[in-house]
Design an enzyme around this catalytic site. Structure first.
Site, PDB file in Angstrom:
ATOM      1  N   TYR A 143       0.819  -1.216   0.000  1.00 21.99           N
ATOM      2  CA  TYR A 143       0.000   0.000   0.000  1.00 21.99           C
ATOM      3  C   TYR A 143       0.854   1.267   0.000  1.00 21.99           C
ATOM      4  CZ  TYR A 143      -4.663  -1.999   0.739  1.00 21.99           C
ATOM      5  OH  TYR A 143      -5.862  -2.638   0.583  1.00 21.99           O
ATOM      6  N   LYS A 194       3.277 -15.371   2.103  1.00 19.77           N
ATOM      7  CA  LYS A 194       3.626 -16.252   0.976  1.00 19.77           C
ATOM      8  C   LYS A 194       5.138 -16.430   0.981  1.00 19.77           C
ATOM      9  CE  LYS A 194       1.625 -17.295  -2.572  1.00 19.77           C
ATOM     10  NZ  LYS A 194       1.186 -18.647  -3.056  1.00 19.77           N
ATOM     11  N   ASP A 227      -2.787 -18.127   0.292  1.00 16.26           N
ATOM     12  CA  ASP A 227      -3.786 -18.789  -0.572  1.00 16.26           C
ATOM     13  C   ASP A 227      -4.458 -19.927   0.185  1.00 16.26           C
ATOM     14  OD1 ASP A 227      -1.340 -20.148  -0.575  1.00 16.26           O
ATOM     15  OD2 ASP A 227      -1.483 -20.795  -2.668  1.00 16.26           O
ATOM     16  N   ASP A 251      -6.315  -7.171   3.808  1.00 16.46           N
ATOM     17  CA  ASP A 251      -7.452  -6.538   3.137  1.00 16.46           C
ATOM     18  C   ASP A 251      -8.352  -7.610   2.524  1.00 16.46           C
ATOM     19  OD1 ASP A 251      -8.999  -4.455   1.957  1.00 16.46           O
ATOM     20  OD2 ASP A 251      -7.955  -4.808   0.058  1.00 16.46           O
ATOM     21  N   ASP A 255     -12.166  -9.296   4.093  1.00 11.58           N
ATOM     22  CA  ASP A 255     -13.444  -9.283   3.366  1.00 11.58           C
ATOM     23  C   ASP A 255     -14.030 -10.682   3.315  1.00 11.58           C
ATOM     24  OD1 ASP A 255     -13.419  -6.560   2.796  1.00 11.58           O
ATOM     25  OD2 ASP A 255     -13.947  -6.857   0.685  1.00 11.58           O
TER      26      ASP A 255
HETATM   27  C1  IPM Z   1     -10.436  -1.478   3.661  1.00 12.41           C
HETATM   28  C2  IPM Z   1     -10.683  -0.833   2.317  1.00 12.41           C
HETATM   29  C3  IPM Z   1      -9.539   0.113   2.012  1.00 12.41           C
HETATM   30  C4  IPM Z   1      -8.285  -0.712   1.916  1.00 12.41           C
HETATM   31  C5  IPM Z   1      -9.744   0.996   0.762  1.00 12.41           C
HETATM   32  C6  IPM Z   1     -11.008   1.811   0.846  1.00 12.41           C
HETATM   33  C7  IPM Z   1      -8.553   1.880   0.507  1.00 12.41           C
HETATM   34  O1  IPM Z   1     -10.845  -1.810   1.348  1.00 12.41           O
HETATM   35  O2  IPM Z   1     -10.350  -0.735   4.663  1.00 12.41           O
HETATM   36  O3  IPM Z   1     -10.372  -2.706   3.721  1.00 12.41           O
HETATM   37  O4  IPM Z   1      -7.965  -1.278   0.854  1.00 12.41           O
HETATM   38  O5  IPM Z   1      -7.596  -0.808   2.930  1.00 12.41           O
HETATM   39 MG    MG Z   2     -10.902  -3.811   2.108  1.00 12.61          MG
END
Ligand code: IPM
Ligand code: MG
Length: 370
Positions: A143, A194, A227, A251, A255
């Site tokens: 990032y 990884k 993975d 990240d 999710d």
């Molecule tokens: C998160 C989001 C952010 C990230 C974006 C909005 C930059 O996806 O907080 O998980 O990638 O960190």
């Molecule tokens: Mg995210």
């Protein structure tokens, strides 16, 4: 007498303001009922800040964020700003806050409320009782790594570069945070990278192992490739207690873990910095969900992730454990009573608006406090 607790609210874009309004309702409730008052300031971040000031985070807002006890953030971004240059984009403001405040440890709990186990896309038995904590490194890795950019090769070709980079101390401090948190849970940590392909993965594994050896003998540490971890999260998620991983894998995996719980609309997060001499940490609390532009402004959003983020704020920034427990209990009870926003709606349940969900939570807090 300690000074009032200082909060900065940054509702942001899309559904951010409407879910933040429901946190305001909870804060008002605490003010009236518990006589806990916060000094609250509110400001712009993300696309709305870009529209007002031409940048998604002004220096003033950043300075305020550095000075308060905790920042509550809604969400940033949306298609309206798709063509804005990268360093002014809504996401850039969020990344700058994380980086400048040095919020290196991002806690993303994925817990399944009993009433929602059936809302998961996985079989109920795989997720009921699930309680995972993902600790994502938040201020390093790809990032922020340099060099980065897109270069024109002049022959109709372009070349894009991102850099994944980690130092020993960056890995060490986030692993320590994960081990310390694991101590209050089941004392198991899975470190994810990884190492089979990436140099940063090799170093990550080496440092995680060293840090573990340095005083964390009571914690069980496993290593797993990212993975495989993605696969294990959907195969048998309850095998995990704490997962510690880098910024990008964190990240993606968070999710994935979030969806196990039935909806992204349920997941809170805390981003913490290092403790200073007085034990105070810079901190920001935000839901894991985004701005949901498709439903923004329609009073349909699920405010629970934002409300649960505020509960994390009470817990981690103000040590108000009882109050945090009460807010979480109120959320659980409201779900048990069958109230659902659209994202977690199921047959036989009662569909409610964002506001009605917030009202139901404070009504439940009335009962719990009474
Ligand atoms: C998160 C989001 C952010 C990230 C974006 C909005 C930059 O996806 O907080 O998980 O990638 O960190
Ligand atoms: Mg995210």
């Amino acid at each position: 007498m300690s000074a009032n607790k200082k909060l900065l609210m940054l509702p942001g874009d899309g559904i951010g303001p409407e879910v933040m309004n429901q946190v305001k309702r909870v804060i008002d409730w605490m003010d009236k009922t518990r006589h806990v008052s916060f000094d609250i300031a509110e400001d712009l971040v993300g696309g709305c800040a870009y529209d007002a000031h031409g940048t998604s985070l002004t220096d003033n807002t950043l300075a305020d964020a550095m000075a308060v006890d905790a920042v509550l953030l809604g969400a940033v971004g949306g298609p309206k700003w798709d063509n804005v240059e990268r360093d002014r984009r809504p996401e850039a403001g969020l990344l700058k806050l994380r980086k400048e405040m040095d919020l290196f440890a991002n806690l993303r709990p994925a817990t399944v409320f009993p009433a929602l186990a059936e809302a998961s896309s996985l079989k109920t038995e795989l997720v009921s009782g699930l309680d995972i904590l993902i600790v994502r490194e938040l201020t390093g890795g790809v990032y922020f790594g340099a060099p980065r950019g897109i270069e024109d090769l002049g022959n109709g070709q372009k070349r894009a570069v991102d850099t994944q980079v980690y130092t020993t101390s960056e890995i060490d401090r986030v692993c320590r945070a994960a081990f310390d948190l694991a101590r209050k849970r089941q004392s198991r940590v899975t470190s994810v990278e990884k190492a089979n392909v990436m140099e940063t993965g090799v170093l990550w594994r080496e440092v995680a192992t060293q840090t573990h050896a340095d005083g964390y003998g009571d914690i069980i540490l496993n290593h797993m490739y990212a993975d495989n971890c993605a696969m294990q999260l959907v195969r048998d998620p309850k095998q995990f207690d704490v997962i510690v991983t880098d910024n990008l894998f964190g990240d993606v995996l968070s999710d994935c873990a979030a969806m196990l719980t039935g909806s992204l609309g349920m997941l809170p997060s805390a981003s913490l910095g290092a403790a200073d001499e007085s034990g105070r940490r810079k901190a920001m609390y935000e839901p894991v969900h985004g701005t949901a532009p498709d439903i923004a402004g329609q009073d349909k959003a699920n405010p629970l992730a934002m409300i649960l983020s505020y509960a994390m704020c009470l817990r981690y920034s103000f040590d108000m454990i009882e109050d945090a427990d009460m807010v979480e209990k109120a959320v659980e009870t409201v779900l048990d009573c069958g109230l659902r926003t659209g994202d977690i709606m199921q047959p036989g349940m009662t569909l409610v608006s964002c506001q009605a969900m917030g009202e139901a939570v404070t009504a439940e807090m009335d009962k719990l406090a009474g």
